[in-house]
Design a protein around this motif. Structure first.
Motif: not given
Length: 286
Positions: A243-248, A203-211, A179-186, A169-172
C-alpha cells in the motif's frame, strides 16, 4: 500437486466478504477441494494441504491466541513467522532502517511519552486491522488522550504525519502473488469512513488502477527488503499487498505492507487474477 485448500476466515465473516468468491472455482479447476472455515472454529486445519489466511479480521484483539493457532498449522500461507512479523506495524521501522521510502513512523510504547509532528498526523495502534483505533489530528493538536487510551488497552501507539495526497488520490495497492506482480487498485481515504456490516472493517471505495513506474519500483524494493528481513525468498510469499501513498514531494511512500489477511482486490481486476492466485497456491505446494 493438489489436495485440500482451506480459506481461513473469522466467525463474523465465515465465507469472507465476497472478494475471494472467484478464488474458489479457480482452485477447484486446478483439482483442489475447497472449504471456508473460521480460524477458531475447531476445524481440522492440520489435515489440509494448504491453509490460506483470507479474512481473519478479528485477530487484532486476540493476537497472542491467533499467533499460537498459526504456529499449530503445518501448511499455513503466509507462514506463521511472516504473520508474527507483519501483524505488528513496528515492521515499518525495520523497513525505514533498511533505507526504504516509508511514511515516517514513530512508536510509543506504554509508559513512554509521545512527541507529535508539527503537521497533521495520525495515531493508531501498532497491532490493528481495518483502521480500527486510528485517528487523525490537526497540526499542533495534543493527541495524548488518544495515545493514553491505546496504552490502556495494552497497545503501542504508532504516530505518522498525515499524507494529504490520500484526500485526493487515496492509496495505491499493488498485489503480488507468489512474489510476482499481479494487479493494482486504488483505495479511497478510510479515516472518517463508516464500518461495514461485519463491524470489523471500514467501508472502502475501490477502483482498478495501472501503477506508475516509480510505484512499481518501490513495491519491488519493499518486497525484496521484507523478504531479506524474514530470511525467505519472495516466491515463498503466497500473496503480498503493498500500500503506497504520495508524499508531499510527489514521490511514493510505503504506508503498509500487508502479508497476513489483506483483501486482494479480485473484484477490481481482470478475471484471470483468481487463476493466478490458484496457480500460486499450487506453486507453494510443489
Amino acid at each position: 500437486m493438489t489436495g485440500t485448500a482451506v480459506l481461513v476466515s473469522c466467525a463474523e465473516l465465515p465465507s469472507g466478504d465476497g472478494d475471494d468468491d472467484a478464488v474458489v472455482p479457480a482452485l477447484s479447476s486446478l483439482g483442489f477441494s475447497v472449504a471456508w472455515a473460521p480460524w477458531d472454529s475447531g476445524y481440522d486445519f492440520a489435515s489440509a494441504d494448504a491453509v490460506v489466511l483470507r479474512a481473519t479480521w478479528d485477530y487484532a484483539s486476540r493476537r497472542a491466541e491467533f499467533l499460537s493457532w498459526c504456529e499449530s498449522v503445518p501448511s499455513l500461507f503466509n507462514s506463521a513467522a511472516v504473520v508474527r512479523w507483519n501483524t505488528d506495524k513496528s515492521y515499518l521501522t525495520e523497513l525505514l532502517d533498511a533505507g526504504l521510502a516509508v511514511v515516517p513512523t514513530a512508536l510509543v510504547s506504554p509508559g513512554s511519552a509521545a512527541r507529535f509532528p508539527a503537521s497533521a498526523f495520525v495515531v493508531k495502534p501498532s497491532v490493528g486491522a481495518g483502521s480500527r483505533g486510528a485517528a487523525r489530528f490537526a497540526a499542533g493538536a495534543d493527541a495524548s488522550a488518544h495515545v493514553a487510551a491505546l496504552h490502556a488497552e495494552g497497545h503501542t501507539a504508532l504516530i505518522q504525519p498525515y499524507q494529504s495526497s490520500v484526500d485526493t488520490s487515496g492509496e495505491l495497492a499493488l498485489v503480488y502473488l507468489g512474489g510476482v506482480y499481479s494487479h493494482a487498485f486504488t483505495k479511497g481515504a478510510m479515516l472518517g469512513s463508516t464500518m461495514d456490516s461485519s463491524g470489523l472493517c471500514l467501508s472502502e471505495k475501490l477502483a482498478p488502477a495501472e501503477p506508475p513506474a516509480d510505484a512499481v519500483a518501490l513495491a519491488e524494493d519493499v518486497l525484496d527488503a521484507a523478504s531479506a528481513l524474514l530470511g525467505i525468498l519472495r516466491a515463498e510469499l503466497l500473496y503480498a499487498r503493498v500500500d503506497l501513498v504520495r508524499g508531499e514531494d510527489g514521490k511514493p511512500l510505503l504506508l503498509e505492507l500487508e502479508l497476513t489477511e489483506p483483501s486482494l482486490g479480485f473484484r477490481q481486476t481482470d478475471s484471470a487474477a483468481a487463476m493466478r492466485f490458484a496457480s500460486a497456491v499450487r506453486q507453494q505446494l510443489a
